[in-house]
Design a protein around this motif. Structure first.
Motif, mmCIF file in Angstrom:
data_model
loop_
_atom_site.group_PDB
_atom_site.id
_atom_site.type_symbol
_atom_site.label_atom_id
_atom_site.label_comp_id
_atom_site.label_asym_id
_atom_site.label_seq_id
_atom_site.Cartn_x
_atom_site.Cartn_y
_atom_site.Cartn_z
ATOM 1 N N ILE A 98 -6.055 5.964 -10.595
ATOM 2 C CA ILE A 98 -5.459 4.524 -11.113
ATOM 3 C C ILE A 98 -4.129 4.690 -11.303
ATOM 4 O O ILE A 98 -3.273 3.795 -10.790
ATOM 5 N N THR A 99 -3.714 5.878 -11.682
ATOM 6 C CA THR A 99 -2.142 6.241 -11.747
ATOM 7 C C THR A 99 -1.474 6.112 -10.371
ATOM 8 O O THR A 99 -0.244 5.511 -10.411
ATOM 9 N N ALA A 100 -2.193 6.885 -9.599
ATOM 10 C CA ALA A 100 -1.582 7.056 -8.083
ATOM 11 C C ALA A 100 -1.483 5.633 -7.433
ATOM 12 O O ALA A 100 -0.655 5.128 -6.924
ATOM 13 N N SER A 101 -2.585 4.744 -7.727
ATOM 14 C CA SER A 101 -2.672 3.670 -6.822
ATOM 15 C C SER A 101 -1.698 2.812 -7.235
ATOM 16 O O SER A 101 -1.246 2.090 -6.610
ATOM 17 N N VAL A 102 -1.710 2.542 -8.661
ATOM 18 C CA VAL A 102 -0.589 1.463 -9.163
ATOM 19 C C VAL A 102 0.740 1.931 -8.980
ATOM 20 O O VAL A 102 1.224 1.084 -8.492
ATOM 21 N N LEU A 103 1.000 3.060 -9.230
ATOM 22 C CA LEU A 103 2.381 3.699 -8.668
ATOM 23 C C LEU A 103 2.799 3.422 -7.416
ATOM 24 O O LEU A 103 3.824 3.128 -6.919
ATOM 25 N N PHE A 104 1.777 3.628 -6.366
ATOM 26 C CA PHE A 104 2.207 3.562 -4.970
ATOM 27 C C PHE A 104 2.157 2.095 -4.321
ATOM 28 O O PHE A 104 2.496 1.978 -3.253
ATOM 29 N N VAL A 105 1.344 1.181 -5.071
ATOM 30 C CA VAL A 105 1.222 -0.221 -4.317
ATOM 31 C C VAL A 105 1.777 -1.369 -5.123
ATOM 32 O O VAL A 105 1.776 -2.268 -4.881
ATOM 33 N N ALA A 106 1.929 -1.074 -6.588
ATOM 34 C CA ALA A 106 2.094 -2.131 -7.325
ATOM 35 C C ALA A 106 3.745 -2.334 -7.493
ATOM 36 O O ALA A 106 4.090 -2.917 -8.613
ATOM 37 N N GLY A 107 4.570 -2.029 -6.589
ATOM 38 C CA GLY A 107 5.740 -2.082 -6.431
ATOM 39 C C GLY A 107 6.250 -3.154 -5.628
ATOM 40 O O GLY A 107 5.907 -3.286 -4.503
ATOM 41 N N PRO A 108 7.752 -3.679 -5.707
ATOM 42 C CA PRO A 108 8.402 -4.601 -4.715
ATOM 43 C C PRO A 108 8.469 -3.957 -3.495
ATOM 44 O O PRO A 108 8.695 -4.442 -2.249
ATOM 45 N N MET A 109 8.716 -2.569 -3.558
ATOM 46 C CA MET A 109 8.899 -1.845 -2.197
ATOM 47 C C MET A 109 7.559 -1.968 -1.284
ATOM 48 O O MET A 109 7.792 -1.914 -0.213
ATOM 49 N N THR A 110 6.384 -2.004 -1.888
ATOM 50 C CA THR A 110 5.415 -1.874 -1.058
ATOM 51 C C THR A 110 5.233 -3.422 -0.493
ATOM 52 O O THR A 110 5.040 -3.371 0.805
#
Length: 225
Positions: A98-110
Motif C-alpha cells: 500500500i505504501t509503495a502503490s500510493v506513493l508511486f501512483v497517487a501523485g500528479p506526476m503519474t
C-alpha cells in the motif's frame, strides 16, 4: 498498456524492489527500525506537501469518507493481506504494497506523465519518475519487504490504463482535478506515515477507492460553482 514509459517504470520498480530485498536481508533489526522511522517521517512529509495542492477540502473529505466506507465494505486490506501467504508476514506485506502503490501512483506526476505519453508520445516525465520510483522502491523494500515488489503491478495497471485512455481522461490535467486527486493521495500518505511510525493503526488500504472517487466528486462540485 505496452507504452515504453509504462514498461520502463514497471521494470524500475521491480529491479529496485529486488535490490532492496537482497540488501534488506543484510540489515540488522535495529537498522531496519531506523529505516522504518525514516520512511514513516518522509511519507508524512510527502503527504502534507501533496495535500497543500488541494483545491476543495470538501472533495477530499467526501472522497475519503465514501471511499473508506466502500473499502471497509469490500475489506480491501484483508484481501491484499491474503496475497502474502505466510500469515507472519501479512502486516509488513500489506504496509509495503500500500505504501509503495500510493506513493508511486497517487501523485500528479503519474497523471500528467501518463496522459502526455498517451496523447503526444512525450515520455520524459515518466522516465524521470521511473528513476525516482526505482530508488524509492529499493529503500521501501529493504524495510517493508515483498509487498513493495507487488506494487509494480499497480504501477503498470494504473499508468497503462491512463495512457490507453488518455484521449478520454485528458480533463484530469486540469489543476482542479489534479489538486483534489493530489490532496486525497496526500492524506493517504500521511495516514501511512502515522501507521509506519506505529502512532495509530490505520487500515489505509481500505481508502484506495477514494482515489477513483476524487475526480468524480470534483466534477460534481464544479456543477455547483
Amino acid at each position: 498498456m505496452l507504452n515504453i514509459s509504462v514498461i520502463v517504470n514497471t521494470v524500475a520498480v521491480i529491479i529496485g524492489s529486488i535490490l532492496g530485498l537482497l540488501g534488506g536481508r543484510l540489515l540488522k533489526d535495529r537498522y531496519r527500525k531506523v529505516f522504518f522511522s525514516v520512511i514513516g517521517i518522509l511519507t508524512m512529509g510527502l503527504g502534507i506537501e501533496m495535500f497543500l495542492d488541494t483545491n476543495s477540502v470538501l472533495v477530499v473529505l467526501g472522497s475519503l469518507i465514501i471511499g473508506g466506507a466502500l473499502g471497509e465494505a469490500l475489506d480491501i486490506e484483508e484481501k491484499i493481506g491474503r496475497l502474502a501467504g505466510n500469515k507472519r508476514d501479512d502486516e509488513n506485506f500489506v504496509k509495503g504494497f500500500i505504501t509503495a502503490s500510493v506513493l508511486f501512483v497517487a501523485g500528479p506526476m503519474t497523471v500528467i506523465g501518463s496522459l502526455k505519453a498517451g496523447l503526444s508520445g512525450e515520455n520524459e516525465l515518466i522516465f524521470i519518475k521511473s528513476l525516482m520510483d526505482g530508488i524509492s522502491s529499493m529503500m521501501l523494500s529493504a524495510a517493508l519487504g515483498e509487498g513493495v515488489l507487488l506494487s509494480a503491478a499497480a504501477v503498470y495497471l494504473v499508468q497503462g490504463g491512463l495512457v490507453s485512455l488518455a484521449g478520454v481522461l485528458s480533463f484530469l490535467q486540469d489543476p482542479l482535478y489534479l489538486g483534489d486527486f493530489s490532496g486525497v493521495g496526500g492524506m493517504m500518505l500521511l495516514a501511512l506515515g502515522i501507521r509506519l511510525l506505529e502512532i495509530k493503526e490505520i487500515r489505509v488500504g481500505n481508502f484506495l477507492p477514494a482515489l477513483i472517487l476524487s475526480p468524480v466528486l470534483t466534477w460534481v462540485s464544479l456543477l455547483f460553482t
